[in-house]
Structures are given as structure tokens and as C-alpha cells.
Write a protein that holds these residues in place. Sequence first.
Motif, PDB file in Angstrom:
ATOM      1  N   ALA A  59       8.078   9.116   4.516  1.00 47.56           N
ATOM      2  CA  ALA A  59       8.478  10.528   4.543  1.00 47.56           C
ATOM      3  C   ALA A  59       7.790  11.296   3.423  1.00 47.56           C
ATOM      4  CB  ALA A  59       9.991  10.646   4.412  1.00 47.56           C
ATOM      5  N   PHE A  60       7.719  10.690   2.257  1.00 51.58           N
ATOM      6  CA  PHE A  60       7.132  11.389   1.109  1.00 51.58           C
ATOM      7  C   PHE A  60       5.621  11.228   1.046  1.00 51.58           C
ATOM      8  CE2 PHE A  60      11.582  11.072   0.158  1.00 51.58           C
ATOM      9  CZ  PHE A  60      11.853  12.357  -0.271  1.00 51.58           C
ATOM     10  N   THR A  61       5.097  10.058   1.376  1.00 49.92           N
ATOM     11  CA  THR A  61       3.636   9.892   1.333  1.00 49.92           C
ATOM     12  C   THR A  61       2.960  10.745   2.395  1.00 49.92           C
ATOM     13  OG1 THR A  61       3.688   7.899   2.712  1.00 49.92           O
ATOM     14  CG2 THR A  61       3.715   7.572   0.324  1.00 49.92           C
ATOM     15  N   ASN A  62       3.688  11.060   3.467  1.00 48.21           N
ATOM     16  CA  ASN A  62       3.148  11.936   4.517  1.00 48.21           C
ATOM     17  C   ASN A  62       3.524  13.391   4.289  1.00 48.21           C
ATOM     18  OD1 ASN A  62       1.977   9.772   5.809  1.00 48.21           O
ATOM     19  ND2 ASN A  62       3.724   9.428   7.159  1.00 48.21           N
ATOM     20  N   GLY A  63       4.053  13.709   3.118  1.00 49.25           N
ATOM     21  CA  GLY A  63       4.348  15.100   2.779  1.00 49.25           C
ATOM     22  C   GLY A  63       5.448  15.719   3.616  1.00 49.25           C
ATOM     23  N   MET A  64       6.446  14.928   4.012  1.00 47.25           N
ATOM     24  CA  MET A  64       7.571  15.443   4.816  1.00 47.25           C
ATOM     25  C   MET A  64       7.066  16.151   6.068  1.00 47.25           C
ATOM     26  SD  MET A  64      10.446  14.645   3.688  1.00 47.25           S
ATOM     27  CE  MET A  64      11.508  14.313   2.343  1.00 47.25           C
ATOM     28  N   GLY A  65       6.010  15.633   6.649  1.00 53.20           N
ATOM     29  CA  GLY A  65       5.483  16.187   7.890  1.00 53.20           C
ATOM     30  C   GLY A  65       4.602  17.407   7.717  1.00 53.20           C
ATOM     31  N   GLY A 101       8.510  -2.805  -6.205  1.00 53.03           N
ATOM     32  CA  GLY A 101       7.685  -2.241  -7.273  1.00 53.03           C
ATOM     33  C   GLY A 101       7.691  -0.731  -7.360  1.00 53.03           C
ATOM     34  N   VAL A 102       8.667  -0.067  -6.714  1.00 52.60           N
ATOM     35  CA  VAL A 102       8.771   1.385  -6.834  1.00 52.60           C
ATOM     36  C   VAL A 102       9.177   1.704  -8.270  1.00 52.60           C
ATOM     37  CG1 VAL A 102      10.146   3.395  -6.090  1.00 52.60           C
ATOM     38  CG2 VAL A 102       9.267   1.778  -4.395  1.00 52.60           C
ATOM     39  N   HIS A 103       8.640   2.814  -8.812  1.00 54.96           N
ATOM     40  CA  HIS A 103       8.977   3.230 -10.181  1.00 54.96           C
ATOM     41  C   HIS A 103      10.489   3.167 -10.386  1.00 54.96           C
ATOM     42  CE1 HIS A 103       4.984   4.239 -11.371  1.00 54.96           C
ATOM     43  NE2 HIS A 103       4.858   5.258 -10.537  1.00 54.96           N
ATOM     44  N   SER A 104      10.898   2.608 -11.504  1.00 56.41           N
ATOM     45  CA  SER A 104      12.323   2.326 -11.749  1.00 56.41           C
ATOM     46  C   SER A 104      13.221   3.554 -11.649  1.00 56.41           C
ATOM     47  CB  SER A 104      12.503   1.654 -13.111  1.00 56.41           C
ATOM     48  OG  SER A 104      12.041   2.500 -14.142  1.00 56.41           O
ATOM     49  N   GLU A 105      12.719   4.730 -12.037  1.00 54.93           N
ATOM     50  CA  GLU A 105      13.574   5.921 -11.985  1.00 54.93           C
ATOM     51  C   GLU A 105      13.942   6.318 -10.556  1.00 54.93           C
ATOM     52  OE1 GLU A 105       9.294   7.265 -12.708  1.00 54.93           O
ATOM     53  OE2 GLU A 105      10.627   5.787 -13.593  1.00 54.93           O
ATOM     54  N   LEU A 106      13.229   5.786  -9.568  1.00 55.62           N
ATOM     55  CA  LEU A 106      13.555   6.076  -8.168  1.00 55.62           C
ATOM     56  C   LEU A 106      14.244   4.900  -7.478  1.00 55.62           C
ATOM     57  CD1 LEU A 106      10.589   8.313  -7.081  1.00 55.62           C
ATOM     58  CD2 LEU A 106      13.011   8.909  -7.158  1.00 55.62           C
ATOM     59  N   CYS A 107      14.669   3.924  -8.252  1.00 55.12           N
ATOM     60  CA  CYS A 107      15.385   2.778  -7.682  1.00 55.12           C
ATOM     61  C   CYS A 107      16.891   2.993  -7.724  1.00 55.12           C
ATOM     62  CB  CYS A 107      14.999   1.494  -8.418  1.00 55.12           C
ATOM     63  SG  CYS A 107      13.288   0.997  -8.105  1.00 55.12           S
ATOM     64  N   LYS A 108      17.319   4.204  -8.002  1.00 57.12           N
ATOM     65  CA  LYS A 108      18.740   4.555  -8.023  1.00 57.12           C
ATOM     66  C   LYS A 108      18.974   5.583  -6.912  1.00 57.12           C
ATOM     67  CE  LYS A 108      22.876   4.744  -9.857  1.00 57.12           C
ATOM     68  NZ  LYS A 108      23.769   4.026  -8.987  1.00 57.12           N
ATOM     69  N   ILE A 109      19.945   5.304  -6.061  1.00 62.13           N
ATOM     70  CA  ILE A 109      20.281   6.208  -4.962  1.00 62.13           C
ATOM     71  C   ILE A 109      21.712   6.689  -5.178  1.00 62.13           C
ATOM     72  CG2 ILE A 109      20.601   6.417  -2.469  1.00 62.13           C
ATOM     73  CD1 ILE A 109      18.446   4.230  -2.152  1.00 62.13           C
ATOM     74  N   GLU A 148       0.833  -1.200   0.000  1.00 62.63           N
ATOM     75  CA  GLU A 148       0.000   0.000   0.000  1.00 62.63           C
ATOM     76  C   GLU A 148       0.876   1.261   0.000  1.00 62.63           C
ATOM     77  OE1 GLU A 148      -3.156   2.571  -0.140  1.00 62.63           O
ATOM     78  OE2 GLU A 148      -3.075   0.438  -0.632  1.00 62.63           O
ATOM     79  N   LEU A 149       1.939   1.246   0.790  1.00 64.30           N
ATOM     80  CA  LEU A 149       2.871   2.377   0.813  1.00 64.30           C
ATOM     81  C   LEU A 149       3.480   2.599  -0.572  1.00 64.30           C
ATOM     82  CD1 LEU A 149       5.186   2.316   3.973  1.00 64.30           C
ATOM     83  CD2 LEU A 149       3.985   4.277   3.026  1.00 64.30           C
ATOM     84  N   VAL A 150       3.904   1.531  -1.231  1.00 61.56           N
ATOM     85  CA  VAL A 150       4.498   1.631  -2.568  1.00 61.56           C
ATOM     86  C   VAL A 150       3.465   2.163  -3.560  1.00 61.56           C
ATOM     87  CG1 VAL A 150       5.417   0.292  -4.520  1.00 61.56           C
ATOM     88  CG2 VAL A 150       6.288  -0.111  -2.196  1.00 61.56           C
ATOM     89  N   ARG A 151       2.238   1.655  -3.484  1.00 65.76           N
ATOM     90  CA  ARG A 151       1.187   2.120  -4.393  1.00 65.76           C
ATOM     91  C   ARG A 151       0.959   3.625  -4.215  1.00 65.76           C
ATOM     92  NH1 ARG A 151      -3.437   3.771  -4.469  1.00 65.76           N
ATOM     93  NH2 ARG A 151      -4.018   3.395  -2.317  1.00 65.76           N
ATOM     94  N   THR A 152       0.858   4.065  -2.957  1.00 66.41           N
ATOM     95  CA  THR A 152       0.656   5.488  -2.668  1.00 66.41           C
ATOM     96  C   THR A 152       1.852   6.306  -3.129  1.00 66.41           C
ATOM     97  OG1 THR A 152      -0.720   4.907  -0.775  1.00 66.41           O
ATOM     98  CG2 THR A 152       0.137   7.149  -0.831  1.00 66.41           C
ATOM     99  N   PHE A 153       3.059   5.833  -2.832  1.00 64.06           N
ATOM    100  CA  PHE A 153       4.282   6.528  -3.216  1.00 64.06           C
ATOM    101  C   PHE A 153       4.363   6.674  -4.741  1.00 64.06           C
ATOM    102  CE2 PHE A 153       8.808   6.477  -4.375  1.00 64.06           C
ATOM    103  CZ  PHE A 153       9.276   7.555  -3.648  1.00 64.06           C
ATOM    104  N   ASN A 154       4.079   5.586  -5.454  1.00 63.70           N
ATOM    105  CA  ASN A 154       4.150   5.616  -6.918  1.00 63.70           C
ATOM    106  C   ASN A 154       3.126   6.557  -7.544  1.00 63.70           C
ATOM    107  OD1 ASN A 154       6.347   3.900  -7.204  1.00 63.70           O
ATOM    108  ND2 ASN A 154       5.093   2.075  -7.491  1.00 63.70           N
ATOM    109  N   SER A 155       2.060   6.875  -6.822  1.00 62.16           N
ATOM    110  CA  SER A 155       1.025   7.755  -7.364  1.00 62.16           C
ATOM    111  C   SER A 155       1.295   9.235  -7.089  1.00 62.16           C
ATOM    112  CB  SER A 155      -0.349   7.369  -6.799  1.00 62.16           C
ATOM    113  OG  SER A 155      -0.441   7.732  -5.433  1.00 62.16           O
ATOM    114  N   LEU A 156       2.346   9.533  -6.310  1.00 65.70           N
ATOM    115  CA  LEU A 156       2.645  10.924  -5.959  1.00 65.70           C
ATOM    116  C   LEU A 156       3.160  11.697  -7.168  1.00 65.70           C
ATOM    117  CD1 LEU A 156       4.511  10.429  -2.550  1.00 65.70           C
ATOM    118  CD2 LEU A 156       2.136  11.157  -2.900  1.00 65.70           C
TER     119      LEU A 156
END
Length: 167
Positions: free
Chosen positions: A86-92, A127-135, A9-17
Motif C-alpha cells: 500500500a505504501f510502496t505503491n503510493g496508496m494507489g 526487518g521493518v524499521h523498529s519505529e513502525l513495528c508498533k501498531i 525487496e518489499l521491506v527494503r523499498t518500504f524502509n527507504s520511503l
Amino acid sequence: FVSSMELQELVRTFNSLPRGPRSQSGLVDNHWHFAVHHVPLDPPGDLVNFVNPESRFAHTEGPAQILSCPSVAARADVTLPLLLKAFTNGMGTKLHNPHATPFAPWSWGTDDEELARALEERLQSSGVHSELCKIKVGDEQGNKIEQEVWTDLFDRLKRIVGPKCSK
């Protein structure tokens, strides 16, 4: 601990941001540097500190037991949901403004190469979008700014929860 269903669910929400190369204000890059820090206060634990190096805006997630994990893979398992939250909660910002729009980073980095590689694997397999799988790793300026911001934050934290004078 986050169940696999909660992580999905977190990944689904994150990917929709929404996500763009500039921050929501348009004034700085949408790049976030993060590091895990131990907080030896009572109760002891670890926080993930996020900093936008250009604006020095900071946000922490946790506490959690990360650095005491027996392997880098286990540290990544604990850290992954904190990155996404951190991101799904809008950085607080949602705490102060319920109308704030959460956003995804354009890029992120850390100074911990082992953790970065383990997180990249977790991001991909979750399953996070591939462009964000690089750190990104080794950004000296990002590391320096994150450390400065963390030092200031930790000093304030110690003053808030530290010993109180009775006189």
C-alpha cells in the motif's frame, strides 16, 4: 503468496520511503488505520482497507484470502505484504500520477488486537524499521471512521458489480 525474496525487496523499498509525522500535504497527521474486510462478491475475497482518519482518504489492497486463514499468524503472513505494498505503491496514487512520491506512515493502527500483535512480530522479523513495528489498537475514532469509509466504499462496489437491470 509472496516469496521470501519478494518480501525482502518489499521491506527494503518500504524502509527507504520518506516518513514524517504529517502527511505529504502537511495538512493532516500521517496516521493510517486499517482493517480487513470480507467481500462476498464474485469472486469472494478479503481487502485491507486503509484510511487516514483526518482526511478520510482511503485505499484498499487485495483481494486475498485472509480471514479464512487457519490462524492469526497465517493471517499476518498474508496481510504483511499488503501493508507494505500500500505504501510502496503510493496508496494507489502512482496509477494516476507516475511522479507521485510514495511515503511511509508515521503510525498505523487497527481494531484487531490479535492481528496487530501478530503483525508486529512479522514486521520485526522481516526487518521493518523498529519505529513502525508498533501498531496502535483501540482507537475508537479511527475504527469508527474506517468503518464509515468502508461502508460507503462497499456500497459503491456492490452497485458497480451488482446485478444489472436489462430494461
